[in-house]
Design an enzyme around this catalytic site. Structure first.
Site, PDB file in Angstrom:
ATOM      1  N   ASN A   1      39.757  -3.341  29.064  1.00 17.57           N
ATOM      2  CA  ASN A   1      38.747  -4.392  28.949  1.00 17.57           C
ATOM      3  C   ASN A   1      37.443  -3.903  28.331  1.00 17.57           C
ATOM      4  O   ASN A   1      36.638  -4.719  27.891  1.00 17.57           O
ATOM      5  CB  ASN A   1      38.457  -4.976  30.341  1.00 17.57           C
ATOM      6  CG  ASN A   1      37.373  -6.021  30.322  1.00 17.57           C
ATOM      7  OD1 ASN A   1      37.531  -7.085  29.710  1.00 17.57           O
ATOM      8  ND2 ASN A   1      36.243  -5.731  30.955  1.00 17.57           N
TER       9      ASN A   1
ATOM     10  N   ASP B   1      33.345   6.821  31.824  1.00 20.91           N
ATOM     11  CA  ASP B   1      32.782   6.511  30.520  1.00 20.91           C
ATOM     12  C   ASP B   1      33.932   6.583  29.523  1.00 20.91           C
ATOM     13  O   ASP B   1      34.480   7.659  29.271  1.00 20.91           O
ATOM     14  CB  ASP B   1      31.698   7.528  30.167  1.00 20.91           C
ATOM     15  CG  ASP B   1      31.045   7.258  28.820  1.00 20.91           C
ATOM     16  OD1 ASP B   1      31.614   6.484  28.014  1.00 20.91           O
ATOM     17  OD2 ASP B   1      29.973   7.832  28.561  1.00 20.91           O
ATOM     18  N   VAL B   2      34.304   5.435  28.965  1.00 19.74           N
ATOM     19  CA  VAL B   2      35.513   5.380  28.133  1.00 19.74           C
ATOM     20  C   VAL B   2      35.346   6.061  26.781  1.00 19.74           C
ATOM     21  O   VAL B   2      36.312   6.175  26.032  1.00 19.74           O
ATOM     22  CB  VAL B   2      35.982   3.925  27.920  1.00 19.74           C
ATOM     23  CG1 VAL B   2      36.423   3.296  29.237  1.00 19.74           C
ATOM     24  CG2 VAL B   2      34.901   3.092  27.238  1.00 19.74           C
TER      25      VAL B   2
ATOM     26  N   ALA C   1      33.584 -16.683  26.686  1.00 24.09           N
ATOM     27  CA  ALA C   1      33.796 -16.796  28.130  1.00 24.09           C
ATOM     28  C   ALA C   1      32.428 -16.629  28.792  1.00 24.09           C
ATOM     29  O   ALA C   1      31.791 -15.583  28.670  1.00 24.09           O
ATOM     30  CB  ALA C   1      34.769 -15.739  28.619  1.00 24.09           C
TER      31      ALA C   1
ATOM     32  N   TYR D   1      31.806  -5.414  15.271  1.00 25.16           N
ATOM     33  CA  TYR D   1      32.599  -5.940  16.389  1.00 25.16           C
ATOM     34  C   TYR D   1      33.903  -6.552  15.887  1.00 25.16           C
ATOM     35  O   TYR D   1      34.968  -6.361  16.482  1.00 25.16           O
ATOM     36  CB  TYR D   1      31.773  -6.977  17.149  1.00 25.16           C
ATOM     37  CG  TYR D   1      32.375  -7.432  18.447  1.00 25.16           C
ATOM     38  CD1 TYR D   1      32.500  -6.552  19.527  1.00 25.16           C
ATOM     39  CD2 TYR D   1      32.784  -8.752  18.624  1.00 25.16           C
ATOM     40  CE1 TYR D   1      33.037  -6.973  20.733  1.00 25.16           C
ATOM     41  CE2 TYR D   1      33.311  -9.174  19.827  1.00 25.16           C
ATOM     42  CZ  TYR D   1      33.437  -8.285  20.876  1.00 25.16           C
ATOM     43  OH  TYR D   1      33.971  -8.710  22.072  1.00 25.16           O
TER      44      TYR D   1
ATOM     45  N   LYS E   1      37.621  -5.341  16.941  1.00 25.13           N
ATOM     46  CA  LYS E   1      38.588  -6.211  17.604  1.00 25.13           C
ATOM     47  C   LYS E   1      39.828  -6.444  16.740  1.00 25.13           C
ATOM     48  O   LYS E   1      40.947  -6.551  17.268  1.00 25.13           O
ATOM     49  CB  LYS E   1      37.929  -7.546  17.963  1.00 25.13           C
ATOM     50  CG  LYS E   1      36.917  -7.441  19.091  1.00 25.13           C
ATOM     51  CD  LYS E   1      37.528  -6.920  20.376  1.00 25.13           C
ATOM     52  CE  LYS E   1      36.565  -7.025  21.561  1.00 25.13           C
ATOM     53  NZ  LYS E   1      37.156  -6.512  22.816  1.00 25.13           N
TER      54      LYS E   1
ATOM     55  N   ASP F   1      34.244   1.773  35.791  1.00 24.10           N
ATOM     56  CA  ASP F   1      33.097   1.351  35.000  1.00 24.10           C
ATOM     57  C   ASP F   1      32.200   2.573  34.863  1.00 24.10           C
ATOM     58  O   ASP F   1      32.248   3.481  35.698  1.00 24.10           O
ATOM     59  CB  ASP F   1      32.337   0.208  35.682  1.00 24.10           C
ATOM     60  CG  ASP F   1      31.481  -0.586  34.706  1.00 24.10           C
ATOM     61  OD1 ASP F   1      31.937  -1.652  34.245  1.00 24.10           O
ATOM     62  OD2 ASP F   1      30.359  -0.126  34.400  1.00 24.10           O
TER      63      ASP F   1
END
Length: 261
Positions: free
Chosen positions: A104, A77-78, A202, A169, A173, A50
């Site tokens: 994720n 950091d992705v 979720a 978004y 996705k 994370d």
């Protein structure tokens, strides 16, 4: 409709026993941490990452208290390809290999396409879609030589259906879904499977904090069970896709919701 009871997470079944599993964006209260829990209860050797180092160590503390084994932690950091490479290298060095990657990491937000800035668009695409590509490319450098592996991407029903204020978004996705299908074809000959889950809503503490009660109630009411999913219910499908029970599945996007379209 009769009142629906919220189920409880069941026991593990050693579905990924001793497999080395890397999970991005695994701190906090959402699907990433739930995935870490469900993989751990099914016997995985975990590497969690994370960008929030303090929250990452807190997540590791909770997993150690629950399962008696502390996961390997690597801040990452992705949006930085070098940090992603360091994450994969560290996991492979710790456990000798990487068997499973759960992509994720994602970033949301609400803005009409009429007022959306370049920065809003780019940041959501970078964290949600481009980071999935970066991590996939990086982990394949470890999986291809070993001739096996499973990659599970976190998509969303927003990639299939329209929702106001979600153009960035939704595009990200939908891109994750397309990336899943195409990359699966690239690596099938190497014994590597690539699939995705596509949740709707979720419920977790952070979502409740940043989303209005009215919208949460509306989205929950649209679901077949009349409630939001629990994060672990999404995580269970991730474990299935990582396990030998899904050995002939690749390039699939699995809807974990009644809201496919």
């Amino acid at each position: 409709m009769s009142e629906q009871l919220t189920p409880v997470p069941g026991p593990g079944h050693a579905l990924v026993q001793d497999r080395s599993v890397v999970i991005t964006a695994a701190a906090g209260t959402g699907i990433g941490f739930a995935a870490a829990q469900r993989f751990a209860i099914n016997g995985a050797r975990l590497t969690i990452s994370d960008r929030h180092e303090r929250r990452l160590e807190e997540a590791a503390d909770r997993l150690e208290a629950e399962f008696g084994v502390r996961p390997h932690t690597v801040p990452c950091d992705v949006t930085d390809g070098a940090q992603i490479d360091r994450l994969m290298d560290s996991a492979a060095e710790r456990y000798g290999r990487i068997d499973v990657l759960v992509n994720n990491a994602g970033l949301g937000g609400t803005a009409s396409v009429m007022e959306m800035t370049d920065e809003q668009w780019s940041s959501v695409l970078d964290v949600t879609l481009t980071s999935t590509f970066r991590a996939t490319r990086s982990v394949l450098r470890h999986m291809v030589p070993q001739g096996s592996g499973a990659i599970i991407n976190n998509a969303s029903v927003i990639g299939w259906r329209a929702q106001a204020g979600q153009a960035h978004y939704a595009a990200a996705k939908a891109g994750v879904m397309a990336l899943t299908r195409a990359s699966a074809m690239d690596v099938a000959a190497h014994g590597i499977r690539v699939n995705a889950v596509s949740p709707s809503i979720a419920m977790h503490a952070h979502l409740a904090k940043v989303t209005s009660d009215e919208l949460l109630a509306q989205l929950s009411a649209q679901e077949a069970f009349g409630r939001a999913a629990e994060p672990w219910e999404i995580a269970n499908v991730m474990v299935f896709l990582a396990s030998d029970y899904s050995s002939y599945m690749t390039g699939e996007v699995v809807s974990v919701s009644s809201q496919h379209a």
